[in-house]
Scaffold this active site. Structure first.
Site, PDB file in Angstrom:
ATOM      1  N   ARG A  55      12.180 -15.564 -53.250  1.00  0.00           N
ATOM      2  CA  ARG A  55      11.271 -16.636 -53.606  1.00  0.00           C
ATOM      3  C   ARG A  55       9.522 -16.283 -53.239  1.00  0.00           C
ATOM      4  O   ARG A  55       8.642 -16.465 -54.245  1.00  0.00           O
ATOM      5  CB  ARG A  55      11.437 -17.862 -52.477  1.00  0.00           C
ATOM      6  CG  ARG A  55      12.528 -18.677 -53.239  1.00  0.00           C
ATOM      7  CD  ARG A  55      13.228 -19.181 -51.946  1.00  0.00           C
ATOM      8  NE  ARG A  55      13.845 -18.188 -51.365  1.00  0.00           N
ATOM      9  CZ  ARG A  55      15.128 -17.938 -51.818  1.00  0.00           C
ATOM     10  NH1 ARG A  55      15.626 -18.275 -52.716  1.00  0.00           N
ATOM     11  NH2 ARG A  55      15.633 -16.561 -51.017  1.00  0.00           N
ATOM     12  N   THR A  56       9.353 -15.861 -52.231  1.00  0.00           N
ATOM     13  CA  THR A  56       8.032 -15.596 -51.783  1.00  0.00           C
ATOM     14  C   THR A  56       7.345 -14.664 -52.679  1.00  0.00           C
ATOM     15  O   THR A  56       6.163 -14.635 -53.522  1.00  0.00           O
ATOM     16  CB  THR A  56       7.857 -15.240 -50.339  1.00  0.00           C
ATOM     17  OG1 THR A  56       8.835 -16.091 -49.459  1.00  0.00           O
ATOM     18  CG2 THR A  56       6.567 -15.200 -49.955  1.00  0.00           C
ATOM     19  N   LYS A  84       6.789   7.224 -45.058  1.00  0.00           N
ATOM     20  CA  LYS A  84       6.611   8.325 -44.627  1.00  0.00           C
ATOM     21  C   LYS A  84       5.662   8.363 -43.331  1.00  0.00           C
ATOM     22  O   LYS A  84       5.127   9.030 -42.650  1.00  0.00           O
ATOM     23  CB  LYS A  84       5.532   9.196 -45.664  1.00  0.00           C
ATOM     24  CG  LYS A  84       6.058   9.400 -46.631  1.00  0.00           C
ATOM     25  CD  LYS A  84       5.040   9.922 -48.011  1.00  0.00           C
ATOM     26  CE  LYS A  84       5.594   9.591 -49.298  1.00  0.00           C
ATOM     27  NZ  LYS A  84       4.220   9.673 -50.247  1.00  0.00           N
ATOM     28  N   ARG A 105       4.218  -9.281 -46.781  1.00  0.00           N
ATOM     29  CA  ARG A 105       5.512  -9.636 -45.725  1.00  0.00           C
ATOM     30  C   ARG A 105       5.879  -8.233 -44.904  1.00  0.00           C
ATOM     31  O   ARG A 105       5.879  -7.108 -45.465  1.00  0.00           O
ATOM     32  CB  ARG A 105       6.512 -10.294 -46.587  1.00  0.00           C
ATOM     33  CG  ARG A 105       7.661 -10.054 -45.674  1.00  0.00           C
ATOM     34  CD  ARG A 105       8.916 -10.976 -46.392  1.00  0.00           C
ATOM     35  NE  ARG A 105       8.852 -12.264 -46.609  1.00  0.00           N
ATOM     36  CZ  ARG A 105       9.532 -13.200 -46.888  1.00  0.00           C
ATOM     37  NH1 ARG A 105      10.831 -12.750 -47.194  1.00  0.00           N
ATOM     38  NH2 ARG A 105       9.357 -14.416 -47.117  1.00  0.00           N
ATOM     39  N   HIS A 133       4.932 -18.161 -41.488  1.00  0.00           N
ATOM     40  CA  HIS A 133       5.142 -18.187 -42.831  1.00  0.00           C
ATOM     41  C   HIS A 133       4.436 -19.155 -43.492  1.00  0.00           C
ATOM     42  O   HIS A 133       4.976 -20.354 -44.095  1.00  0.00           O
ATOM     43  CB  HIS A 133       6.537 -18.241 -43.145  1.00  0.00           C
ATOM     44  CG  HIS A 133       7.199 -17.734 -44.560  1.00  0.00           C
ATOM     45  ND1 HIS A 133       5.980 -17.590 -45.667  1.00  0.00           N
ATOM     46  CD2 HIS A 133       8.318 -17.633 -45.156  1.00  0.00           C
ATOM     47  CE1 HIS A 133       6.732 -17.359 -46.763  1.00  0.00           C
ATOM     48  NE2 HIS A 133       8.056 -17.384 -46.476  1.00  0.00           N
TER      49      HIS A 133
HETATM   50  N1   CP Z   1      11.563 -18.852 -48.233  1.00  0.00           N
HETATM   51  C1   CP Z   1      11.732 -17.450 -48.127  1.00  0.00           C
HETATM   52  O1   CP Z   1      10.984 -17.002 -47.648  1.00  0.00           O
HETATM   53  O2   CP Z   1      12.391 -16.639 -49.014  1.00  0.00           O
HETATM   54  P1   CP Z   1      12.528 -15.223 -49.575  1.00  0.00           P
HETATM   55  O3   CP Z   1      12.701 -14.631 -48.101  1.00  0.00           O
HETATM   56  O4   CP Z   1      13.418 -15.011 -50.201  1.00  0.00           O
HETATM   57  O5   CP Z   1      11.173 -14.836 -49.905  1.00  0.00           O
END
Ligand code: CP
Length: 370
Positions: A55-56, A84, A105, A133
């Site tokens: 999603r993100t 590396k 991320r 998040h």
């Molecule tokens: N909600 C969320 O962070 O989903 P993903 O891990 O798929 O990005």
């Protein structure tokens, strides 16, 4: 010398007024997406995902493409030079020459903050370990506002892995700015909300209860926020196996719920919500993903300075600088970015100097220094 750019590491990096403006922008985007289709022409978003995502990453990319911009990046650490041994700091020094904005991320807590220290362009935290998040929270807030018609004066049940669930931590931080939020924190003892967050709720006078029992909690709830048990954060696999099926929301359990309950989940789901609940009109978890793209579109425009000037006037009030401590003390959190990032100084902010309590500036772990 780095440029003074605005990054979003924690949902609290945006003021309540800014979040409301972003939600208003998301509503405008929903009404007339074509009006926004050229706003980011010639702008580039880099998505640096050192950890898996559906999603993100895809909603950030879809958001930028829908704004007329373009995207570059990687979807796993293995396909980047991190494999590396390249540091987050060096990666960002490089990528901020290639892109106008970065969504990152990383499995380490505090990694996005470190990235922001090395970037000439805005960095958005797309999840740093079990820490924060913020853009998931933006999706969650828009979902609540649209489904309930308000964000304040609601009872919110948060169920599952409250210890490692980063979306939970950011959501609570955001909800704390609204009046009349009552929390029901539903988890096994081992996965309770981290102590620093419980202390924050207590010190802010929040109304909260903790329970292990989902079924008795359900009838009072206006929002039920289910979460996955975060397998990837457990140091002990046997403990994960023991806890993984702690909660499963079924149609039967929902019989006792309010008719206008809003059932949420940041996703991915494993088995915390039976697929049969998907047909229930109270299920809002796929709607959250729809809201997420619009909020990320609004945020990208905002951070690139492409929204109206008068909408940019409401930044959070600056914090009074706390006493800092740098030196030989070590952060006790094994997931902290300071454990793995070369040359990163250990850095702590005083929480209660007299008691010797300090907060790691990267991951928020509280440590006691004598
Ligand atoms: N909600 C969320 O962070 O989903 P993903 O891990 O798929 O990005």
């Amino acid at each position: 010398m780095k440029k003074d750019v605005r990054s979003i590491i924690n949902i609290l990096d945006l003021s309540k007024e800014e979040i409301e403006l972003l939600m208003d922008t998301a509503d405008e985007i929903e009404k007339d997406p074509a009006a926004f289709s050229e706003v980011c022409r010639h702008k580039q978003l880099a998505t640096l995902f050192f950890e898996p995502s559906t999603r993100t990453r895809l909603s950030f990319e879809s958001a930028m493409l829908s704004l007329g911009g373009s995207v570059l990046g990687f979807s796993s650490a293995n396909s980047s030079s991190a494999s590396k041994g390249e540091s987050v700091a060096d990666t960002i020094e490089v990528v901020s020459n290639y892109a106008d904005i970065i969504a990152m991320r990383h499995p380490r807590e505090g990694a996005a903050y470190v990235a922001s220290l090395h970037s000439n362009v805005p960095v958005v935290n797309a999840g740093d370990g079990g820490h924060f998040h913020p853009t998931q929270t933006m999706a969650d807030l828009l979902t609540i506002r649209r489904k309930k018609g308000r964000i304040g004066d609601i009872t919110v049940g948060i169920c599952g892995d409250l210890k490692y669930g980063r979306t939970v931590h950011s959501l609570i931080d955001a909800l704390q700015r609204y009046e009349g939020i009552r929390y029901v924190l539903i988890s096994p003892e081992e996965l309770r909300l981290p102590e620093y967050m419980i202390e924050k709720l207590a010190s802010e006078g929040a109304e909260y209860t903790e329970t292990r029992d989902l079924e008795t909690a359900i009838p009072d709830l206006d929002v039920l926020y289910m979460t996955r048990i975060q397998k990837e954060r457990f140091l002990d696999e046997a403990e994960y196996e023991r806890l993984k099926n702690s909660y499963v929301l079924t149609e039967e359990k929902l019989d006792a719920a309010k008719p206008d309950l809003c059932i949420m989940h940041p996703l991915p789901r494993v088995n915390e919500i039976s697929v049969r609940v998907d047909e229930d009109e109270r299920a809002c978890y796929f709607y959250q993903t729809y809201c997420g793209k619009q909020m990320r579109m609004a945020l990208i425009m905002y951070l690139l300075g492409l929204t109206k000037e008068d909408e940019r006037a409401h930044r959070p009030a600056g914090k009074v600088p706390a006493k800092m401590l740098e030196g030989s003390a070590r952060c006790a959190n094994p997931a902290c970015i300071s454990v793995t990032e070369q040359e990163l100084p250990q850095s702590f902010e005083a929480v209660d100097e007299a008691a010797g309590l300090y907060r790691c500036v990267y991951c928020d772990e509280i440590i006691k220094i004598k």
